[in-house]
Design a protein around this motif. Structure first.
Motif, mmCIF file in Angstrom:
data_model
loop_
_atom_site.group_PDB
_atom_site.id
_atom_site.type_symbol
_atom_site.label_atom_id
_atom_site.label_comp_id
_atom_site.label_asym_id
_atom_site.label_seq_id
_atom_site.Cartn_x
_atom_site.Cartn_y
_atom_site.Cartn_z
ATOM 1 N N GLY A 1 -5.039 15.922 0.238
ATOM 2 C CA GLY A 1 -5.667 14.979 -0.687
ATOM 3 C C GLY A 1 -5.044 14.982 -2.071
ATOM 4 N N LYS A 2 -3.873 15.633 -2.193
ATOM 5 C CA LYS A 2 -3.199 15.671 -3.505
ATOM 6 C C LYS A 2 -2.214 14.517 -3.641
ATOM 7 N N LEU A 3 -1.797 14.252 -4.874
ATOM 8 C CA LEU A 3 -0.863 13.146 -5.087
ATOM 9 C C LEU A 3 0.572 13.573 -4.800
ATOM 10 N N VAL A 4 1.349 12.627 -4.326
ATOM 11 C CA VAL A 4 2.790 12.818 -4.159
ATOM 12 C C VAL A 4 3.407 12.690 -5.565
ATOM 13 N N PRO A 5 4.437 13.501 -5.906
ATOM 14 C CA PRO A 5 4.984 13.467 -7.266
ATOM 15 C C PRO A 5 5.377 12.060 -7.735
ATOM 16 N N ASP B 1 -1.839 -1.834 -3.852
ATOM 17 C CA ASP B 1 -3.039 -1.188 -3.308
ATOM 18 C C ASP B 1 -2.786 0.325 -3.310
ATOM 19 N N GLY B 2 -3.330 0.998 -4.337
ATOM 20 C CA GLY B 2 -3.108 2.452 -4.425
ATOM 21 C C GLY B 2 -1.994 2.857 -5.365
ATOM 22 N N PHE B 3 -1.476 1.938 -6.128
ATOM 23 C CA PHE B 3 -0.464 2.216 -7.159
ATOM 24 C C PHE B 3 -0.763 1.301 -8.335
ATOM 25 N N PRO B 4 -0.719 1.754 -9.582
ATOM 26 C CA PRO B 4 -0.473 3.126 -10.020
ATOM 27 C C PRO B 4 -1.708 4.004 -9.849
ATOM 28 N N ARG B 5 -1.478 5.320 -9.780
ATOM 29 C CA ARG B 5 -2.561 6.301 -9.693
ATOM 30 C C ARG B 5 -2.515 7.301 -10.824
ATOM 31 N N THR B 6 -1.487 7.233 -11.646
ATOM 32 C CA THR B 6 -1.358 8.133 -12.800
ATOM 33 C C THR B 6 -0.818 7.321 -13.974
ATOM 34 N N PRO C 1 1.863 8.017 -15.917
ATOM 35 C CA PRO C 1 3.310 7.769 -15.806
ATOM 36 C C PRO C 1 3.635 6.640 -14.817
ATOM 37 N N GLN C 2 2.866 6.527 -13.750
ATOM 38 C CA GLN C 2 3.112 5.427 -12.802
ATOM 39 C C GLN C 2 2.810 4.084 -13.472
ATOM 40 N N ALA C 3 1.701 4.036 -14.214
ATOM 41 C CA ALA C 3 1.347 2.781 -14.902
ATOM 42 C C ALA C 3 2.428 2.428 -15.914
ATOM 43 N N MET D 1 2.733 3.215 3.131
ATOM 44 C CA MET D 1 4.187 3.469 3.133
ATOM 45 C C MET D 1 4.464 4.956 3.320
ATOM 46 N N LEU D 2 3.668 5.785 2.629
ATOM 47 C CA LEU D 2 3.869 7.239 2.755
ATOM 48 C C LEU D 2 3.528 7.720 4.160
ATOM 49 N N ARG D 3 2.444 7.172 4.732
ATOM 50 C CA ARG D 3 2.082 7.567 6.109
ATOM 51 C C ARG D 3 3.189 7.183 7.089
ATOM 52 N N GLU D 4 3.851 6.037 6.843
ATOM 53 C CA GLU D 4 4.980 5.657 7.709
ATOM 54 C C GLU D 4 6.133 6.649 7.564
ATOM 55 N N SER E 1 0.859 -1.174 0.000
ATOM 56 C CA SER E 1 0.000 0.000 0.000
ATOM 57 C C SER E 1 0.901 1.231 0.000
ATOM 58 N N THR E 2 0.903 1.957 -1.116
ATOM 59 C CA THR E 2 1.772 3.149 -1.170
ATOM 60 C C THR E 2 1.282 4.205 -0.178
ATOM 61 N N GLY E 3 -0.041 4.244 0.090
ATOM 62 C CA GLY E 3 -0.572 5.183 1.093
ATOM 63 C C GLY E 3 0.001 4.865 2.485
ATOM 64 N N GLY F 1 -8.825 8.503 13.002
ATOM 65 C CA GLY F 1 -8.177 9.806 13.083
ATOM 66 C C GLY F 1 -7.291 10.092 11.881
ATOM 67 N N ARG F 2 -7.478 9.327 10.788
ATOM 68 C CA ARG F 2 -6.651 9.548 9.603
ATOM 69 C C ARG F 2 -6.828 10.982 9.125
ATOM 70 N N SER F 3 -5.688 11.698 8.964
ATOM 71 C CA SER F 3 -5.761 13.150 8.833
ATOM 72 C C SER F 3 -6.351 13.622 7.501
HETATM 73 P P1 AMP Z 1 -4.382 5.907 0.176
HETATM 74 O O1 AMP Z 1 -4.046 5.383 1.525
HETATM 75 O O2 AMP Z 1 -4.085 4.923 -0.927
HETATM 76 O O3 AMP Z 1 -5.767 6.486 0.077
HETATM 77 O O4 AMP Z 1 -3.377 7.138 -0.090
HETATM 78 C C1 AMP Z 1 -3.356 8.270 0.757
HETATM 79 C C2 AMP Z 1 -2.590 9.396 0.100
HETATM 80 O O5 AMP Z 1 -1.234 9.001 -0.142
HETATM 81 C C3 AMP Z 1 -3.114 9.862 -1.245
HETATM 82 O O6 AMP Z 1 -4.195 10.771 -1.134
HETATM 83 C C4 AMP Z 1 -1.860 10.521 -1.833
HETATM 84 O O7 AMP Z 1 -1.616 11.776 -1.219
HETATM 85 C C5 AMP Z 1 -0.764 9.567 -1.361
HETATM 86 N N1 AMP Z 1 -0.532 8.459 -2.310
HETATM 87 C C6 AMP Z 1 -0.766 7.132 -2.098
HETATM 88 N N2 AMP Z 1 -0.442 6.402 -3.168
HETATM 89 C C7 AMP Z 1 -0.006 7.284 -4.108
HETATM 90 C C8 AMP Z 1 0.447 7.153 -5.446
HETATM 91 N N3 AMP Z 1 0.496 5.971 -6.053
HETATM 92 N N4 AMP Z 1 0.821 8.292 -6.100
HETATM 93 C C9 AMP Z 1 0.786 9.494 -5.508
HETATM 94 N N5 AMP Z 1 0.336 9.704 -4.254
HETATM 95 C C10 AMP Z 1 -0.050 8.594 -3.543
#
Ligand code: AMP
Length: 187
Positions: free
Chosen positions: A58-62, A86-91, A93-95, A36-39, A32-34, A132-134
């Motif tokens: 709520g925006k995408l990470v580059p 789970d949550g990748f690809p989202r664009t 270029p990612q695909a 991983m990013l939260r970590e 789950s990229t979400g 409490g997810r921000s």
């Molecule tokens: P999620 O937990 O999958 O809903 O992701 C939460 C947030 O993490 C998203 O709203 C984006 O800010 C970021 N994020 C997660 N996955 C991606 C991704 N594949 N590309 C860009 N941003 C991402």
């Protein structure tokens, strides 16, 4: 060869719940990229510091940052039997970044989770209260829906052209939805 299974769908569609169940049952890595990013955000890494405000709004990470993070994750041993993304690809270029891995990590299946918007809002607000997810707030939800429609939904066509898409009606009991996905892993 390690097959990738992509879980695609709007926020609140239940991708994470189902990804965890399928990964556990079939011995696949759950990526789950979400999560991983939260970590990264909570441990205050350089990536986390860049990602924090984007996640909250709520925006995408580059793309280049997320793609790098994903490619590093795929090299970890537990992906050798395959993985759920789970949550990748989202664009787009990612695909496309996954296309270049086709020999080692081919995309085997894409599941598109369908849930109506009223139900999604209800689920996300409830999750926000419970965890409490921000980014589970009214303002952020609006942005995430827009981002989904603009950047992520085109991937359905992208994978449809490759005949990889299975549409999942993701409203109802968790167990029923699980059964409608798991049958594809038993074929
Ligand atoms: P999620 O937990 O999958 O809903 O992701 C939460 C947030 O993490 C998203 O709203 C984006 O800010 C970021 N994020 C997660 N996955 C991606 C991704 N594949 N590309 C860009 N941003 C991402």
């Amino acid at each position: 060869m390690s097959e990738l299974n992509i879980f695609l769908g709007p926020p609140g569609a239940g991708k994470g719940t189902q990804a965890l169940k399928i990964a556990t049952e079939f011995g696949l890595a759950h990526i789950s990229t979400g999560d991983m990013l939260r970590e990264h955000v909570s441990s205050g890494t350089e990536l986390g510091n860049i990602a924090k405000s984007l996640l909250d709004e709520g925006k995408l990470v580059p793309d280049e940052l997320v793609i790098k993070m994903l490619l590093e994750r795929l090299n970890i041993e537990d992906c050798k039997n395959g993985a759920i993304l789970d949550g990748f690809p989202r664009t787009l270029p990612q695909a496309k970044s996954l296309e270049s891995l086709d020999k080692e990590f081919p995309v085997a299946r894409v599941f598109v989770f369908e849930v109506n918007e009223d139900e999604l809002v209800k689920r996300i607000l409830l999750r926000g209260e419970m965890t409490g997810r921000s980014d589970d707030t009214k303002d952020s939800i609006k942005v995430r829906f827009e981002v989904y429609k603009q950047d992520t939904q085109p991937l359905v066509d992208f994978y449809n052209e490759k005949n990889l898409v299975n549409v999942i009606d993701a409203v109802g009991e968790v167990e029923d939805i699980y059964n409608s996905i798991s049958r594809y892993f038993k074929l």
